[in-house]
Design a protein around this motif. Structure first.
Motif, PDB file in Angstrom:
ATOM      1  N   SER A   1      69.084  27.410  28.681  1.00 22.35           N
ATOM      2  CA  SER A   1      68.629  28.616  29.348  1.00 22.35           C
ATOM      3  C   SER A   1      68.847  29.832  28.447  1.00 22.35           C
ATOM      4  O   SER A   1      69.912  29.973  27.853  1.00 22.35           O
ATOM      5  N   GLY A   2      67.822  30.655  28.334  1.00 26.09           N
ATOM      6  CA  GLY A   2      67.986  31.909  27.601  1.00 26.09           C
ATOM      7  C   GLY A   2      67.692  31.839  26.113  1.00 26.09           C
ATOM      8  O   GLY A   2      67.770  32.857  25.426  1.00 26.09           O
TER       9      GLY A   2
ATOM     10  N   LYS B   1      62.413  30.155  25.446  1.00 26.53           N
ATOM     11  CA  LYS B   1      61.257  29.270  25.618  1.00 26.53           C
ATOM     12  C   LYS B   1      60.073  30.008  26.232  1.00 26.53           C
ATOM     13  O   LYS B   1      58.949  29.958  25.726  1.00 26.53           O
ATOM     14  N   THR B   2      60.351  30.702  27.329  1.00 26.12           N
ATOM     15  CA  THR B   2      59.283  31.436  28.001  1.00 26.12           C
ATOM     16  C   THR B   2      58.751  32.541  27.094  1.00 26.12           C
ATOM     17  O   THR B   2      57.541  32.790  27.025  1.00 26.12           O
ATOM     18  N   SER B   3      59.658  33.187  26.378  1.00 27.25           N
ATOM     19  CA  SER B   3      59.242  34.270  25.484  1.00 27.25           C
ATOM     20  C   SER B   3      58.337  33.752  24.369  1.00 27.25           C
ATOM     21  O   SER B   3      57.356  34.402  24.002  1.00 27.25           O
TER      22      SER B   3
ATOM     23  N   SER C   1      58.861  40.547  26.448  1.00 30.23           N
ATOM     24  CA  SER C   1      59.634  41.412  27.333  1.00 30.23           C
ATOM     25  C   SER C   1      61.114  41.180  27.081  1.00 30.23           C
ATOM     26  O   SER C   1      61.559  40.047  26.904  1.00 30.23           O
ATOM     27  N   ASN C   2      61.870  42.263  27.081  1.00 33.43           N
ATOM     28  CA  ASN C   2      63.307  42.157  26.862  1.00 33.43           C
ATOM     29  C   ASN C   2      64.043  41.644  28.084  1.00 33.43           C
ATOM     30  O   ASN C   2      65.185  41.227  28.012  1.00 33.43           O
TER      31      ASN C   2
ATOM     32  N   TYR D   1      65.174  39.350  31.033  1.00 27.10           N
ATOM     33  CA  TYR D   1      65.283  37.910  31.254  1.00 27.10           C
ATOM     34  C   TYR D   1      64.923  37.560  32.691  1.00 27.10           C
ATOM     35  O   TYR D   1      65.476  38.099  33.626  1.00 27.10           O
TER      36      TYR D   1
ATOM     37  N   THR E   1      63.295  30.944  34.363  1.00 25.65           N
ATOM     38  CA  THR E   1      62.209  30.092  34.832  1.00 25.65           C
ATOM     39  C   THR E   1      62.736  29.198  35.949  1.00 25.65           C
ATOM     40  O   THR E   1      63.866  28.718  35.894  1.00 25.65           O
TER      41      THR E   1
ATOM     42  N   GLY F   1      65.706  26.001  31.673  1.00 24.37           N
ATOM     43  CA  GLY F   1      66.889  25.508  30.987  1.00 24.37           C
ATOM     44  C   GLY F   1      68.122  25.502  31.870  1.00 24.37           C
ATOM     45  O   GLY F   1      69.136  24.912  31.530  1.00 24.37           O
TER      46      GLY F   1
ATOM     47  N   LYS G   1      64.986  33.692  17.809  1.00 24.41           N
ATOM     48  CA  LYS G   1      65.757  34.949  17.797  1.00 24.41           C
ATOM     49  C   LYS G   1      66.330  35.271  16.409  1.00 24.41           C
ATOM     50  O   LYS G   1      67.443  35.789  16.320  1.00 24.41           O
TER      51      LYS G   1
ATOM     52  N   ASP H   1      65.445  37.566  14.650  1.00 25.14           N
ATOM     53  CA  ASP H   1      65.415  39.018  14.439  1.00 25.14           C
ATOM     54  C   ASP H   1      66.728  39.703  14.795  1.00 25.14           C
ATOM     55  O   ASP H   1      67.053  40.769  14.281  1.00 25.14           O
TER      56      ASP H   1
ATOM     57  N   ALA I   1      60.426  35.387  18.832  1.00 24.75           N
ATOM     58  CA  ALA I   1      59.425  35.613  19.881  1.00 24.75           C
ATOM     59  C   ALA I   1      59.224  37.110  20.059  1.00 24.75           C
ATOM     60  O   ALA I   1      58.147  37.572  20.428  1.00 24.75           O
TER      61      ALA I   1
END
Ligand SMILES: Nc1nc2c(ncn2[C@@H]2O[C@H](COP(=O)(O)OP(=O)(O)OP(=O)(O)O)[C@@H](O)[C@H]2O)c(=O)[nH]1
Ligand SMILES: [Mg+2]
Lengths: 206, 524
Positions: free
Chosen positions: A17-18, A21-23, A34-35, A37, A40, A66, A126, A128, A159
């Motif tokens: 989770s986190g 994946k969705t991003s 989007s920042n 959370y 899902t 997740g 991530k 970045d 992402a």
């Protein structure tokens, strides 16, 4: 006879989770990030048309949750997948360590016909954050793990910045296609047993 | 029953039953009491009630809840914080070993000590072979609910009745079952120290929005659901296609607009409890994930309906047709996704063709029943059909600045619950009750009325008349329905009663449009 039937490829995205994946999916499909959370729930589902070597495919992407409570519910989602994407966060060792569990759980629950060669793709997301200064999983370490699991293709992405996302999904599509097509080649000689010129077995072997 | 008979009935019971709460507990005609109003205390004590933030961006008259921001707040607080202590209403869930599971305010882990205290109190009483239900401490009530290994506690200074608070704890427990089923009990059997919080990861908004709904959604205490007003034909069209997909292996097919039902169908013998609907709708609407990405609005998730079967998951396919309207298809099969997806497609085609979705939008704009539209009191005899304006007949009449002044005889608002249908209808709020605070105050007053009417042991026909400086409240309970009405505090009692009779008649006249009729009976 229609020469080109549209191929549908099922892709499952797994990971803690986190990890994003969705991003990743949102970046790939909608070019948005989007920042905030938003966990899902169960699985989200989307399709995207992709072109590959002159042919059109439909990628059917399952973005799974997740969160821990969904981890026993894989069967419904995993079955019939053509490619499985394992995502971790390069800033979280735990999410990397869990890749092994995700992979094994997937193989148990989806029980693909050829588990040794089932196509996975691993994404370290991530990159970045903090200009890479807070990362705890080195690229080397990640690549070593991928190599040990049968040379799984590996990508490092953001992402948020849209780095490498397109490339990763290109690879995912390509790998899904490989396994998807094998499946298709396999089908005719079981279905056409009666009509084909020389079936493997005639009559009853019972 | 004719109108006169009804009127006779309500008058008789009001005047001939001196022991009813209407004539004893409250000031009746006198208009002097203030004891009924919990909201007074709320203001005096200057306590922090989280919902007050809505005031800032109050936009619309009827949908105050849409401006509320979901999610957990005040994570920095714990039981040592002054602000935490001042909050008016706390909800806690903890395990029988004293581990925090959920807290409305503050971070669960920081409240571990507090949780342990609660657990100690509960087990102390239990070890004496008793069970603890309510503790009063000054103006605070502490309400306990024990569900196997899970303890639920509410600490409140809102003056809501014990029954209401307990009902709210029941709903919170139900919401937990929606997410996890009762099989979590097994985890505690295996390991009493089991930590449940990870299993609820990402669900804070589900609980915070449920708790928020305790102050705006009457379904939380009426145990009934409400329908979006639609013409009979439109609802029929929606019902027909839902029936069609239900026949192809779907257990429940539910089409909703926000928290209102457009239509719903259950497979043979399957029936849906209004509380399950409330919890399901809350779960879906509060989970951003279901509508996160425009292109991915399709979702598939395990879900449990506690009143239907608390031990097992169903699988829900959820899809939004637009920002407000969503379809939920529930099955027992975990791999029914493609079948459900196909059903969705069929439903969508029919809805588009039959313009149900645009009718839904129109109804949203027009709102439901407006008290101003109540047919004027006829001089004698019964009221007549067709005097009112149906919502769908009057597209031009929505939320004008000058609308909403109130109905005849000072009628401000009403709620009508059909016992047979398990449905209620609530009128739109007039301008005299247009802030979320005012609306919450009215709902709390209704809730209090509801609790006192359902206090066991008073006969089937009951009425209650209360007057305080905020309103005149009138409640009328029969075997078929319950009516709650609020009037201007100066309203005349006799004409208020008369008006209530007319409201009932009006509802009868438009029941085709405000209720879902002929749905499979809701038995359980
Ligand atoms: N800086 C940065 N943040 C990211 C990146 N990807 C995701 N995030 C953030 O990480 C958080 C979690 O992202 P999600 O995509 O919701 O994670 P998920 O893996 O789908 O989580 P579950 O749905 O619970 O399984 C969000 O707040 C995102 O904004 C990234 O590449 N860079
Ligand atoms: Mg996600």
């Amino acid at each position: 006879m229609p020469s080109r039937r549209r191929t549908l490829l099922k892709v499952i995205i797994l990971g803690d989770s986190g990890v994003g994946k969705t991003s990743l999916m949102n970046q790939y499909v909608n070019k948005k990030f989007s920042n905030q959370y938003k966990a899902t729930i169960g699985a989200d589902f989307l399709t995207k048309e992709v072109q590959f070597e002159d042919r059109l495919f439909t990628l059917q992407i399952w973005d799974t949750a997740g969160q821990e409570r969904f981890q026993s519910l894989g069967v419904a989602f995993y079955r019939g997948a053509d490619c499985c994407v394992l995502v971790y966060d390069v800033n979280s060792m735990k999410s990397f360590d869990n890749l092994n569990n995700w992979r094994e759980e997937f193989l148990i629950q989806a029980s693909p016909s050829d588990p040794e060669n089932f196509p996975f793709v691993v994404i370290g997301n991530k990159i970045d954050i903090d200009g890479g200064n807070s990362r705890v999983v080195s690229e080397k370490k990640a690549r070593a793990w991928c190599a040990s699991k049968g040379n799984i293709p590996y990508f490092e992405t953001s992402a948020k910045e849209g780095i490498n996302v397109e490339e990763a999904f290109q690879c995912i599509a390509k790998n899904a296609l490989k396994s998807g097509e094998e499946e298709e080649l396999y089908l005719p000689d079981t279905i056409d047993v009666g009509n084909s010129s020389q079936p493997r077995a005639t009559g009853c072997e019972c | 029953m004719t109108d006169e008979e009804r009127e006779g009935e309500i008058r008789a019971s009001l005047e001939d039953a001196p022991s009813s709460p209407g004539s004893s507990g409250y000031a009746g005609e006198g208009g002097s009491t203030s004891a009924t109003s919990g909201s007074q205390f709320e203001i005096q004590h200057q306590e922090i009630e989280d919902d007050t933030r809505i005031e800032i961006d109050r936009i619309s008259l009827s949908d105050s809840h849409t401006s509320w921001i979901p999610g957990k707040r005040h994570l920095d607080e714990d039981d040592a914080s002054i602000s935490w202590r001042k909050r008016k209403k706390h909800f806690f869930v903890l395990s029988h070993s004293g581990k925090p599971i959920y807290s409305r305010y503050g971070d669960e882990h920081r409240l571990a000590g507090f949780s342990a205290t609660l657990q100690a109190i509960i087990s102390f009483v239990e070890s004496g072979g008793d069970s603890i239900k309510l503790v009063r401490a000054g103006r605070h009530q502490v309400v306990f609910l024990v569900k196997g290994p899970i303890y639920l506690v509410c600490i409140s200074s809102t003056e809501e009745p014990y029954e209401s608070l307990r009902g709210q704890l029941e709903l919170i427990y139900g919401q937990m079952l929606v997410i996890l089923t009762r099989s979590i009990n097994r985890c505690f059997e295996k390991n009493p120290k089991f930590d449940m919080t990870p299993l609820l990861g990402g669900t804070e908004t589900v609980f915070s929005s449920l708790i928020h709904s305790f102050s705006w959604n009457p379904a939380t205490f009426l145990h009934a659901y409400t329908c979006l007003p639609l013409s009979y034909a439109t609802r029929q069209a929606a019902g027909a296609i839902l029936q069609d997909v239900a026949d192809s292996g779907v257990l429940f097919a539910i089409l909703m607009c926000r928290h209102k039902v457009i239509s719903l169908v259950g497979a043979q013998k399957a029936s849906l409890h209004p509380d399950d609907m409330l919890l399901l709708a809350n779960f879906v609407m509060s989970s951003e994930s279901f509508r996160q990405v425009k292109l991915t609005s399709e979702s598939f998730s395990p879900i449990c309906l506690p009143r239907y079967n608390p031990s097992a998951f169903l699988y829900a396919y959820i899809d939004y047709f637009d920002a407000d309207t969503y379809l939920m298809l529930l099955t027992t099969s975990s791999d029914a996704f493609y079948n459900l997806k196909d059903c969705r497609f069929r439903v969508e085609m029919v809805l588009l063709k039959s313009s149900v979705l645009s009718e839904v939008q129109r109804s949203l704009l027009n709102g439901g029943m407006h008290v101003e539209d109540l047919p004027p009191l006829p001089h004698s005899g019964s009221s007549h059909l067709g005097q009112h304006m149906l919502p769908s007949d009057s597209p031009d009449r929505f939320k004008e600045a000058n609308s909403g002044i109130g109905g005849p005889a000072g009628l401000w608002h009403f709620m009508y619950r059909s016992i047979y249908l398990d449905q209620y209808v609530s009128s739109e709020f007039p301008s005299s009750i247009n802030t979320p605070q005012q609306q919450k105050r009215l709902y709390r007053a209704y809730q209090k009325l509801f609790a006192s009417m359902h206090d066991k042991g008073i006969g089937p026909h009951k009425t209650q008349f209360r007057r305080d400086e905020n309103y005149v409240l009138l409640c009328w309970v029969t075997q078929d329905f319950e009516l709650y009405a609020a009037f201007d505090p100066l309203a005349d009692k006799a004409s208020a009663i008369k008006t209530c009779n007319h409201v009932c008649q009006w509802i009868k006249d438009v029941e085709n449009e405000i209720f879902l009729l002929g749905a499979s009976p809701f038995s359980w």
